[in-house]
Design a protein around this motif. Structure first.
Motif: not given
Length: 237
Positions: A180-192
């Motif tokens: 749950g929660g939010h993904p802690c993306f390290i790099q910006p611009g990641t999407s699905v």
């Protein structure tokens, strides 16, 4: 309540999602075969065998979670009682579909689970029992795409007016092995694709000898609850 406090409460209310973060190791392994594990999968459906790649190479156990025991789970996992995760030995690529270099199995009921016959693999992961923590309020990273435009505008205005130091001073991010929660993306611009909802994050861990990418990366798993389709992505520093 003054305007600044009201604005901060609005920001938090809009962005927060409950999450459960697991403690990895540091306690005696439980006898329950349905207990959560890192680096180990103990059960499967009666007809299921240990998963392999197309060439017959055994996959590695990444972990298992009994969702039915958790205090909160994402809406996209409400119909799942238990999940098991495998990957490798080839490092998963962003475009790999579920079942190639990674695999998530889901089960609607615990009653269908039986002991999984173990298979010798080349895994270098160190298995540890896990323990779920109390639900926490989790928030998105600033440039991860989960902050609505009106909320980001409000945050920037409060910063410009000197009423807050910055967004990350208001909130707390939770990494690790997380449901749950939010993904802690390290790099910006990641999407699905929008049909997929984030449900699971697994960080690199020195204790478990897991590394995503070349430098302390993290893997993010998304599910479409209407089709039980999964996708995953990962990034690193």
């Amino acid at each position: 309540m003054n305007e600044t406090v009201e604005s901060i409460e609005k920001i938090k209310s809009c962005l927060k999602r409950p999450a459960v973060v697991f403690e990895i190791g540091g306690f005696r392994p439980p006898e329950d075969p349905l207990a959560p594990w890192f680096g180990k999968v103990t059960v499967a459906a009666r007809e299921e065998k240990w998963p392999t790649l197309a060439d017959g190479t055994p996959m590695w156990a990444l972990g298992q979670v009994n969702l039915s025991t958790l205090d909160c789970v994402p809406e996209a996992l409400k119909d799942v009682a238990f999940l098991a995760i495998f990957f490798g030995p080839k490092h998963p690529q962003q475009e790999d579909p579920n079942g190639t270099n990674w695999l998530i199995r889901t089960y609607a009921s615990l009653e269908e689970l039986v002991p999984l016959e173990q298979m010798k693999t080349s895994s270098h992961l160190k298995p540890f029992p896990m323990r779920p923590g109390e639900p926490v309020e989790d928030y998105p990273v600033w440039d991860g795409g989960d902050i609505p435009e009106d909320i980001s505008d409000l945050i920037l205005r409060l910063e410009d007016e000197g009423k807050i130091e910055g967004y990350h001073d208001l909130i707390e991010l939770h990494g690790g092995f997380k449901i749950g929660g939010h993904p802690c993306f390290i790099q910006p611009g990641t999407s699905v694709s929008e049909s997929f909802e984030f449900v699971l994050q697994i960080d690199s861990t020195e204790k478990g000898n897991l590394m995503w990418g070349h430098d302390s990366g993290c893997a993010y798993f998304f599910r479409d609850p209407r089709t039980n389709e999964w996708c995953m992505t990962w990034d690193c520093y």
